[in-house]
Design an enzyme around this catalytic site. Structure first.
Site, PDB file in Angstrom:
ATOM      1  N   MET A 194      81.437  76.310  78.933  1.00 28.26           N
ATOM      2  CA  MET A 194      80.479  75.751  77.980  1.00 28.26           C
ATOM      3  C   MET A 194      79.885  76.886  77.136  1.00 28.26           C
ATOM      4  O   MET A 194      79.401  77.871  77.693  1.00 28.26           O
ATOM      5  CB  MET A 194      79.370  75.016  78.716  1.00 28.26           C
ATOM      6  CG  MET A 194      79.840  73.705  79.353  1.00 28.26           C
ATOM      7  SD  MET A 194      80.444  72.543  78.119  1.00 28.26           S
ATOM      8  CE  MET A 194      80.749  71.117  79.143  1.00 28.26           C
ATOM      9  N   CYS A 195      79.919  76.729  75.869  1.00 29.76           N
ATOM     10  CA  CYS A 195      79.443  77.748  74.941  1.00 29.76           C
ATOM     11  C   CYS A 195      78.149  77.262  74.282  1.00 29.76           C
ATOM     12  O   CYS A 195      77.621  76.207  74.605  1.00 29.76           O
ATOM     13  CB  CYS A 195      80.504  78.003  73.878  1.00 29.76           C
ATOM     14  SG  CYS A 195      82.172  78.246  74.545  1.00 29.76           S
TER      15      CYS A 195
END
Lengths: 266, 266, 266, 266
Positions: free
Chosen positions: B1-2
């Site tokens: 997840m960015c």
């Protein structure tokens, strides 16, 4: 605040301590449990001894969990004595020369902590480095400065005396500049034979330091009378880990270790 | 997840959003608040438009908080439209070519999320990329693959249609391989004029997405009818931020934005 | 020996000089024609002015021809004054902090050459840096040391005087240590308004330095009364390039330039 | 065009071949003598065997002469079989995953040369990779593609047969696309026991390849029945070096080697 581990004992792959345990050093780089700065992603390093008196040193700027080179070396070289370190920067840019361990001849040094107010006394502290050790410096950290001071204060002949003199010298400069931030250190030096480590702070909050005796699960043959000095335990079965008290100096070698009190020189 | 942010509006220095706010993108790289992976230290990127139709793109492997090049650019260039991204890797090594945003001609794309089971269907998904876009690929991520599929599915002429077709195509491949891990995405594409963003998941846990209208404190003159699409709010005065619902598609331009429902093509 | 170029004039994309010409700076990084070390692959840098008084600075360790970030910035930012540099290391490791240009407030500095015997007088030369500029130092090069000495010697008020004093000071230290290797320099400093450059050596082999007036082919609209100071010509139509003599100081601004003799202070 | 060296024999420090000789691999990275591209500064790599069946692999993007990590490993590990490589890029960005050697299980592969017109047939060649080897791919080079094809063509059971089938397969795709640029290769693969190397081109200009028997000066005790396969001689006493002819396949093991003709499968 950084995290580090020093190992001495039967030759092992560093992965045994860096990658395998529940709270391995690589896991500490992402999320340390006993540290005020949980992320230690500002570079990493591994220094290890083989057949030569000088260590091999790998240092790089990526977070340890991302560095396939670090991981491959940790799986490939077998070594009876190594230092491994993950950095959380306090002063100085992210560059290999600011990563630990630092090496000179057969010696290595690594550090967790800081010299309070280093920016304001850096010029004076660097001026205290002897000429013969001045070009050892390739970075800008307080840690590398401490290593250079230790070399000039006799590290190679009298390790605890050198630590006493260097810490005393740094505290004197801090005092002369009315610095109120503390000096804090959990540091280790080695000549490839013995590990010399200190836990100290000028206030009452020295970084944690532990001793571990290895019969690490799953590695029965590779261990034995090994000894670890490290920032925090590698698993949560507390039986294997012993906390080092504040103002204490540890000398570990051949699976055994001694402790003694540590006070800086006046 | 960015974590990512897209901005369109009066020309600003990207630092206004990357460095200055309480929960700036750089602070999110160290500790995101709305994310299941709080540390986003696996590289960073900034793509921005100037006088040319094509964007300038800076991407590198260091954690954003360590990258003085990123910080200097964010302070120096003024731009009416930019994408900025901090990565938490799911698949693929840490290398510039796996960092966002990805660019092709005047288009850019960035993504937070993942294609479930990508490793087992990567060969098939890469085989769906049209020849003319195949050499755009310099990395190995599912995100770059989505961008190449979008280009082949008409991104440049019909953005929402392209997203529908690409997501539908990916879900069909996942289904054909009995993959049970979800597809999740909060993604944005731009041609330098409009920002097209989608929040979607094949389960009920799409990554968060917000819209913000800027009158950022301390930047009164530089803002105005600006609009931000971003992973999470930049401060905690909730009045300025509006959550985008799941399965919604946003088109933002010239300080305004439209929302519509988003469903993948069957 | 490094290669560099300084430009002042109508705003241009740096690619005009870094990428496009036959003997562009990027081509010089792979194979310089007027240099004793043809390969300049030990890092690169670009510093440029925009709307703020301080420059933006990009520096990295890859050879210039490999650095897509450098290339993208050089194509995207338009600037009326920039410094660009490709490094061939003489002393100090390959790290961003050893790459040029160096910056402090609105000033930048870059250098081609070396202080003879720097390793043996580094400690003394660093000790001459004023406290207020000491923490500017993040690397280990003689070039960065010269910049810090210049700042202390009045660079901001009296550029040529500062160069005279600093070079005189360095030569005095060299003499006191019986160093026979020469000091050689082709260096430039700027405040964002004027370019101050010097060609000097303590022997008779100063690094080359040229002045160029731009009506670069293919860039008719973007140029005009621009002026370049640079290590070697960008093409081989010699009409456009004028060699600067040894022991000469150049001040370039607004498309024009002055030359005067340069002698170090005694 | 790259430069590489493969060694098999008594355990040595790789520095013996990488750093010490007159025309060492590191010197070749700065200025190769037998190559059409003299500078090989687009990354480097070292893969070596120890006690485990799998090799350790270090790969990084700096020029070899700048990489203190490479140099330290080359001085510290002793190994009976290693591959070392310096890259001059033809296709693909400078990133670790595009550096040689490539590894899979206990196998390694490295390459000097190129597939003519790779950009136009990359999609088709990547499509020929078997699913089980598809995720081995972390970069974008033709070299890594050849390794994956070799694995699918039986490298592990029949090395020369695999090279024949893979080269034949690649040439068939080139022919089907009317590519006139040649395929050229000087490549080596190993399982940690034997080195398999080929010199081949579809025209008459295959990259050079040499065999060397070591009694390297200054290393009398460490060598013995060692054998080297390498791009060019390490010194200029031609007595020690034997050129491999075009369209020849070499198998080296335990200090000895065999040669046989090599023709691609039709």
């Amino acid at each position: 605040m950084c995290r580090w581990i020093a190992y001495s004992g039967p030759p092992i792959y560093p992965e045994t301590l860096l990658l395998t345990p529940e709270n391995s050093l690589i896991n500490q780089s992402l999320s340390a449990r006993y540290s005020i700065t949980p992320t230690n992603a500002d570079g990493c390093g591994l220094g290890w001894y083989g057949e030569r008196p000088e260590p091999g040193v790998f240092r790089d700027v990526l977070p340890a969990w991302n560095d396939q080179n670090l991981i491959s070396i940790a799986r490939q070289v077998k070594t009876p004595l190594f230092f491994a370190h993950v950095r959380a920067a306090t002063f100085g840019p992210i560059q290999r020369s600011n990563c630990h361990p630092f090496a000179f001849d057969q010696w290595m040094f690594m550090h967790n902590g800081q010299i309070g107010g280093f920016e304001s006394i850096r010029r004076e502290l660097e001026g205290l480095v002897l000429t013969e050790f001045y070009n050892v410096r390739m970075g800008t950290t307080d840690s590398e400065n401490i290593f250079q001071l230790l070399l000039g204060d006799g590290l190679r002949d009298d390790p605890i005396g050198a630590f006493r003199r260097t810490v005393g010298r740094v505290e004197a400069v801090m005092k002369a500049h009315d610095i109120t931030e503390p000096l804090r250190m959990a540091a280790a030096a080695t000549d490839g034979e013995s590990i010399h480590a200190v836990r100290y702070a000028s206030d009452d909050r020295a970084p944690t330091l532990y001793i571990g005796h290895s019969t690490l699960s799953g590695q029965p043959d590779e261990t034995g009378p090994g000894v670890m000095v490290l920032s925090e335990p590698l698993d949560f079965d507390t039986g294997d880990w012993q906390e080092i008290g504040m103002s204490r100096f540890v000398t570990a070698c051949a699976g055994a270790f001694d402790e003694e009190d540590f006070l800086p020189s006046k």
